[in-house]
Design a protein around this motif. Structure first.
Motif, PDB file in Angstrom:
ATOM      1  N   ASP A 226      79.717 -74.868  49.784  1.00 12.19           N
ATOM      2  CA  ASP A 226      80.404 -74.124  48.731  1.00 12.19           C
ATOM      3  C   ASP A 226      80.401 -72.627  49.036  1.00 12.19           C
ATOM      4  O   ASP A 226      81.414 -71.945  48.854  1.00 12.19           O
ATOM      5  N   CYS A 227      79.271 -72.131  49.521  1.00 18.22           N
ATOM      6  CA  CYS A 227      79.185 -70.704  49.859  1.00 18.22           C
ATOM      7  C   CYS A 227      80.075 -70.378  51.059  1.00 18.22           C
ATOM      8  O   CYS A 227      80.665 -69.283  51.114  1.00 18.22           O
ATOM      9  N   ALA A 228      80.175 -71.305  52.001  1.00 18.89           N
ATOM     10  CA  ALA A 228      81.057 -71.087  53.154  1.00 18.89           C
ATOM     11  C   ALA A 228      82.516 -71.014  52.695  1.00 18.89           C
ATOM     12  O   ALA A 228      83.301 -70.207  53.210  1.00 18.89           O
ATOM     13  N   ARG A 229      82.876 -71.860  51.718  1.00 18.91           N
ATOM     14  CA  ARG A 229      84.248 -71.808  51.178  1.00 18.91           C
ATOM     15  C   ARG A 229      84.481 -70.500  50.427  1.00 18.91           C
ATOM     16  O   ARG A 229      85.558 -69.899  50.512  1.00 18.91           O
ATOM     17  N   ARG A 230      83.476 -70.060  49.666  1.00 21.74           N
ATOM     18  CA  ARG A 230      83.607 -68.791  48.961  1.00 21.74           C
ATOM     19  C   ARG A 230      83.838 -67.644  49.943  1.00 21.74           C
ATOM     20  O   ARG A 230      84.616 -66.722  49.681  1.00 21.74           O
ATOM     21  N   ALA A 231      83.155 -67.714  51.084  1.00 19.60           N
ATOM     22  CA  ALA A 231      83.285 -66.662  52.086  1.00 19.60           C
ATOM     23  C   ALA A 231      84.661 -66.661  52.742  1.00 19.60           C
ATOM     24  O   ALA A 231      85.008 -65.701  53.434  1.00 19.60           O
ATOM     25  N   LEU A 232      85.432 -67.723  52.529  1.00 13.70           N
ATOM     26  CA  LEU A 232      86.782 -67.795  53.078  1.00 13.70           C
ATOM     27  C   LEU A 232      87.848 -67.466  52.032  1.00 13.70           C
ATOM     28  O   LEU A 232      89.040 -67.608  52.319  1.00 13.70           O
ATOM     29  N   ALA A 233      87.415 -67.074  50.840  1.00 18.22           N
ATOM     30  CA  ALA A 233      88.393 -66.621  49.848  1.00 18.22           C
ATOM     31  C   ALA A 233      89.128 -65.407  50.409  1.00 18.22           C
ATOM     32  O   ALA A 233      88.611 -64.679  51.246  1.00 18.22           O
ATOM     33  N   ARG A 234      90.340 -65.175  49.909  1.00 23.48           N
ATOM     34  CA  ARG A 234      91.189 -64.156  50.528  1.00 23.48           C
ATOM     35  C   ARG A 234      90.511 -62.788  50.603  1.00 23.48           C
ATOM     36  O   ARG A 234      90.521 -62.127  51.647  1.00 23.48           O
ATOM     37  N   GLU A 235      89.905 -62.351  49.493  1.00 23.37           N
ATOM     38  CA  GLU A 235      89.295 -61.022  49.497  1.00 23.37           C
ATOM     39  C   GLU A 235      88.163 -60.942  50.511  1.00 23.37           C
ATOM     40  O   GLU A 235      88.044 -59.973  51.261  1.00 23.37           O
ATOM     41  N   ASP A 236      87.315 -61.986  50.534  1.00 23.23           N
ATOM     42  CA  ASP A 236      86.214 -62.004  51.486  1.00 23.23           C
ATOM     43  C   ASP A 236      86.736 -62.117  52.915  1.00 23.23           C
ATOM     44  O   ASP A 236      86.220 -61.470  53.827  1.00 23.23           O
ATOM     45  N   PHE A 237      87.727 -62.959  53.104  1.00 24.07           N
ATOM     46  CA  PHE A 237      88.257 -63.176  54.451  1.00 24.07           C
ATOM     47  C   PHE A 237      88.822 -61.884  55.034  1.00 24.07           C
ATOM     48  O   PHE A 237      88.607 -61.573  56.207  1.00 24.07           O
ATOM     49  N   GLU A 238      89.542 -61.135  54.223  1.00 31.79           N
ATOM     50  CA  GLU A 238      90.125 -59.890  54.725  1.00 31.79           C
ATOM     51  C   GLU A 238      89.046 -58.911  55.177  1.00 31.79           C
ATOM     52  O   GLU A 238      89.243 -58.138  56.113  1.00 31.79           O
ATOM     53  N   LEU A 239      87.886 -58.970  54.514  1.00 29.77           N
ATOM     54  CA  LEU A 239      86.792 -58.082  54.895  1.00 29.77           C
ATOM     55  C   LEU A 239      86.085 -58.568  56.150  1.00 29.77           C
ATOM     56  O   LEU A 239      85.870 -57.802  57.091  1.00 29.77           O
ATOM     57  N   MET A 240      85.734 -59.853  56.169  1.00 27.04           N
ATOM     58  CA  MET A 240      84.906 -60.333  57.277  1.00 27.04           C
ATOM     59  C   MET A 240      85.713 -60.711  58.512  1.00 27.04           C
ATOM     60  O   MET A 240      85.170 -60.829  59.602  1.00 27.04           O
ATOM     61  N   ALA A 241      87.028 -60.880  58.370  1.00 25.59           N
ATOM     62  CA  ALA A 241      87.838 -61.230  59.536  1.00 25.59           C
ATOM     63  C   ALA A 241      88.130 -60.024  60.412  1.00 25.59           C
ATOM     64  O   ALA A 241      88.483 -60.158  61.580  1.00 25.59           O
ATOM     65  N   GLY A 242      87.988 -58.829  59.857  1.00 21.74           N
ATOM     66  CA  GLY A 242      88.208 -57.628  60.648  1.00 21.74           C
ATOM     67  C   GLY A 242      87.012 -57.318  61.524  1.00 21.74           C
ATOM     68  O   GLY A 242      85.994 -58.013  61.518  1.00 21.74           O
ATOM     69  N   ASP A 243      87.137 -56.265  62.296  1.00 22.67           N
ATOM     70  CA  ASP A 243      86.058 -55.831  63.166  1.00 22.67           C
ATOM     71  C   ASP A 243      85.132 -54.923  62.379  1.00 22.67           C
ATOM     72  O   ASP A 243      85.530 -53.872  61.893  1.00 22.67           O
ATOM     73  N   PHE A 244      83.876 -55.341  62.231  1.00 13.80           N
ATOM     74  CA  PHE A 244      82.909 -54.524  61.502  1.00 13.80           C
ATOM     75  C   PHE A 244      82.514 -53.285  62.301  1.00 13.80           C
ATOM     76  O   PHE A 244      81.815 -52.428  61.781  1.00 13.80           O
ATOM     77  N   ALA A 245      82.941 -53.239  63.565  1.00 22.28           N
ATOM     78  CA  ALA A 245      82.422 -52.234  64.506  1.00 22.28           C
ATOM     79  C   ALA A 245      80.921 -52.471  64.620  1.00 22.28           C
ATOM     80  O   ALA A 245      80.515 -53.545  65.035  1.00 22.28           O
ATOM     81  N   ALA A 246      80.102 -51.527  64.227  1.00 17.35           N
ATOM     82  CA  ALA A 246      78.651 -51.724  64.325  1.00 17.35           C
ATOM     83  C   ALA A 246      78.021 -51.994  62.962  1.00 17.35           C
ATOM     84  O   ALA A 246      76.801 -52.039  62.848  1.00 17.35           O
ATOM     85  N   ALA A 247      78.849 -52.183  61.923  1.00 15.50           N
ATOM     86  CA  ALA A 247      78.318 -52.350  60.570  1.00 15.50           C
ATOM     87  C   ALA A 247      77.886 -53.795  60.323  1.00 15.50           C
ATOM     88  O   ALA A 247      78.146 -54.704  61.122  1.00 15.50           O
ATOM     89  N   ASP A 248      77.223 -54.013  59.171  1.00 12.96           N
ATOM     90  CA  ASP A 248      76.800 -55.346  58.746  1.00 12.96           C
ATOM     91  C   ASP A 248      77.422 -55.670  57.397  1.00 12.96           C
ATOM     92  O   ASP A 248      77.998 -54.798  56.737  1.00 12.96           O
ATOM     93  N   ASP A 249      77.316 -56.923  56.983  1.00 13.43           N
ATOM     94  CA  ASP A 249      77.856 -57.332  55.705  1.00 13.43           C
ATOM     95  C   ASP A 249      77.108 -56.620  54.581  1.00 13.43           C
ATOM     96  O   ASP A 249      75.881 -56.732  54.465  1.00 13.43           O
ATOM     97  N   VAL A 250      77.849 -55.916  53.752  1.00  8.68           N
ATOM     98  CA  VAL A 250      77.237 -55.098  52.697  1.00  8.68           C
ATOM     99  C   VAL A 250      76.470 -55.959  51.708  1.00  8.68           C
ATOM    100  O   VAL A 250      75.363 -55.599  51.281  1.00  8.68           O
ATOM    101  N   GLN A 251      77.033 -57.108  51.329  1.00  9.42           N
ATOM    102  CA  GLN A 251      76.362 -57.965  50.349  1.00  9.42           C
ATOM    103  C   GLN A 251      75.031 -58.477  50.885  1.00  9.42           C
ATOM    104  O   GLN A 251      74.037 -58.534  50.157  1.00  9.42           O
ATOM    105  N   LEU A 252      74.999 -58.874  52.156  1.00  6.85           N
ATOM    106  CA  LEU A 252      73.761 -59.393  52.730  1.00  6.85           C
ATOM    107  C   LEU A 252      72.704 -58.291  52.810  1.00  6.85           C
ATOM    108  O   LEU A 252      71.540 -58.504  52.450  1.00  6.85           O
ATOM    109  N   VAL A 253      73.095 -57.120  53.252  1.00  8.93           N
ATOM    110  CA  VAL A 253      72.146 -56.003  53.344  1.00  8.93           C
ATOM    111  C   VAL A 253      71.618 -55.635  51.965  1.00  8.93           C
ATOM    112  O   VAL A 253      70.416 -55.394  51.782  1.00  8.93           O
ATOM    113  N   ASN A 254      72.498 -55.616  50.965  1.00  6.30           N
ATOM    114  CA  ASN A 254      72.053 -55.290  49.608  1.00  6.30           C
ATOM    115  C   ASN A 254      71.073 -56.329  49.077  1.00  6.30           C
ATOM    116  O   ASN A 254      70.114 -55.994  48.368  1.00  6.30           O
TER     117      ASN A 254
END
Length: 494
Positions: free
Chosen positions: A151-179
């Protein structure tokens, strides 16, 4: 020129496989096209003929062919007939020129050095077929909430999440995980940190390697524990530093025996690997005082603190640090599953900036979808629920195993005051734990020899580790009996 027809005999179905029948048919065709065994225009068996040959439904074959057609690998030849596409989505490479083989290259002159500097800990990939797998670090899938993870994997593929994580983070990390690490994980260990003091890594080992590269160089002086996890000792040796291994006792590493010269000390104070010993507060204070007065860094690997069912775990060494001299390494491998390969490094912001730049040279950042999925799993409470389930079951297995080891006369050489998932066992003089480990496979038993934890030791090792995170509770007692019986036979033959 006659058109080539593909025989249905190239198709084979493994009905015991978890891969669906349609997927297996598609894999067969794609593999043959990519390898050049199926040429463009080759006629595939009709859906009826292949279905009869494989003894499956014709609709299964039809759906597989249709999916291949949508991907561009095959094209329709008639109502139920298909052929390999004239221009499939691949480029078939020409075979390498014959006569040029790897055996003609002297790789010892090409490679900078051998990176196999420690004895490897080998765990059979088919360990689940053994009825008595006393392997450390493996998981019991029955305790994990796979439905919630999906279920969490599907949530991570929602459009808003996908647009964020499908791009190149460069050297950054996922903000939600770090928080989440800042607000939930670290406070549970008594640690306060800001997002710029955290780096997400591909497991704890990746964090350890980054730290050794930042802190150590040729001529530097490092200290580790003895025994010590083989990956840690190997990383330190590869750094080029002079490494001193200090023997641990029932309270972990004794700070009073540190050598005169030291730049970094690598420790597992909350739960020593592999004995499980816990460093008391007095020693932690002494180690921190020594670091301040002698100007060295402490690297704390705080693995498996989540498995606390006998008593609450002691606060992390980092929680007592007020000067930023302690670098903290954590991981989700034990509390979620080992194949996840997500860890984190906590250090002062200037250090994390350098660590992030170094990580970017290797892998830029861990996969975005994996980070976001883990973030949801943690934030929605699934992680805490899984931990609660694990602690309850592991406590029961701990009791059963402790009683079985005592009944069979084994000597437990180390144990964690708060729990854990393994026992460190000391065999009698003359025991070769490597031989015992290999011989026990005949009895359906898997244990881990302690020899990789003593990289500089000569002669056979009599210590071994027995984990209980992956073995059914009802199999523990019989498994321990088999270990004792095999050990007695080996000692009698010696």
């Amino acid at each position: 020129m006659a058109q080539a027809t593909v025989s249905e005999t190239i198709f084979f179905l493994d009905r015991a496989s978890r891969i669906g029948l349609q997927a297996q048919i598609r894999e067969t065709v794609v593999s043959a096209v990519l390898s050049g065994r199926l040429q463009p225009g080759a006629q595939l068996p009709s859906t009826r003929k292949l279905a009869e040959y494989l003894n499956i439904s014709r609709i299964t074959v039809t759906l597989a062919y249709q999916e291949l057609a949508s991907q561009g690998y095959v094209e329709t030849a008639s109502r139920s007939s298909y052929r390999v596409a004239g221009n499939p989505p691949t480029t078939v490479l020409e075979a390498a020129v014959s006569g040029v083989g790897a055996d003609e290259i002297d790789w010892s002159t090409k490679l900078r050095s051998s990176f196999i500097v420690a004895k490897q800990m080998r765990k059979p990939l088919d360990w689940r077929r053994y009825p008595y797998p006393f392997l450390y670090g493996q998981m019991d899938p029955s305790l994990f909430d796979l439905g919630a993870w999906r279920d969490c994997a599907r949530r991570a593929l929602a459009r808003e999440d996908f647009e964020l994580m499908a791009g190149d983070f460069a050297a950054a990390d996922d903000v939600q995980l770090v928080n989440y690490i800042c607000s939930r994980t670290l406070p549970s260990r008594g640690i306060r940190a800001t997002p710029d003091e955290i780096l997400v890594t591909v497991g704890a080992q990746n964090a350890l390697w980054i730290v050794t590269q930042l802190l150590l160089r040729q001529g530097a002086h490092a200290v580790c524990e003895n025994p010590c996890h083989p990956d840690m000792s190997a990383s330190l040796k590869l750094s080029g530093a002079d490494v001193t291994a200090i023997d641990v006792d029932k309270e972990g590493l004794p700070p009073e025996v540190l050598p005169a010269k030291v730049d970094a000390v690598f420790v597992t104070p909350s739960h020593h690997s592999p004995t499980g010993a816990t460093m008391p507060v007095e020693r932690r204070a002494a180690l921190l005082a020594a670091a301040a007065s002698r100007d060295f860094i402490i690297v704390e690997d705080d693995y498996e603190f989540e498995m606390s069912f006998l008593a609450p775990p002691s606060p992390a060494l980092k929680s007592f640090d007020r000067s930023g001299r302690v670098f903290y390494i954590g991981s989700f491998s034990k509390s979620l599953f080992p194949g996840l390969r997500l860890g984190y490094l906590v250090a002062p912001a200037p250090v994390i900036r350098e660590a992030r730049a170094l990580r970017a040279l290797m892998l830029r950042h861990p996969p975005g979808h994996l980070q976001r999925t883990a973030a949801y799993f943690l934030a929605l409470g699934h992680h805490d629920a899984v931990l609660h389930r694990m602690r309850g079951e592991y406590h029961k297995r701990h009791i059963v195993m402790a009683e079985a080891l005592k009944r069979e006369g084994f000597t437990i050489a180390g144990s964690s005051a708060f729990g854990g998932t393994s026992f460190w066992v000391e065999g009698p003089d003359g025991l070769d734990a490597d031989l015992l480990m290999n011989e026990l496979k005949q009895d359906g038993v898997l244990i881990e020899s302690g020899s990789p934890f003593f990289p500089d030791a000569d002669g056979p090792c009599r210590f071994f580790r027995m984990g209980y995170s992956s073995i059914p509770r009802d199999n523990i007692a019989e498994g321990v009996v088999r270990v004792r019986a095999r050990m007695n036979r080996l000692l009698a033959q010696a």
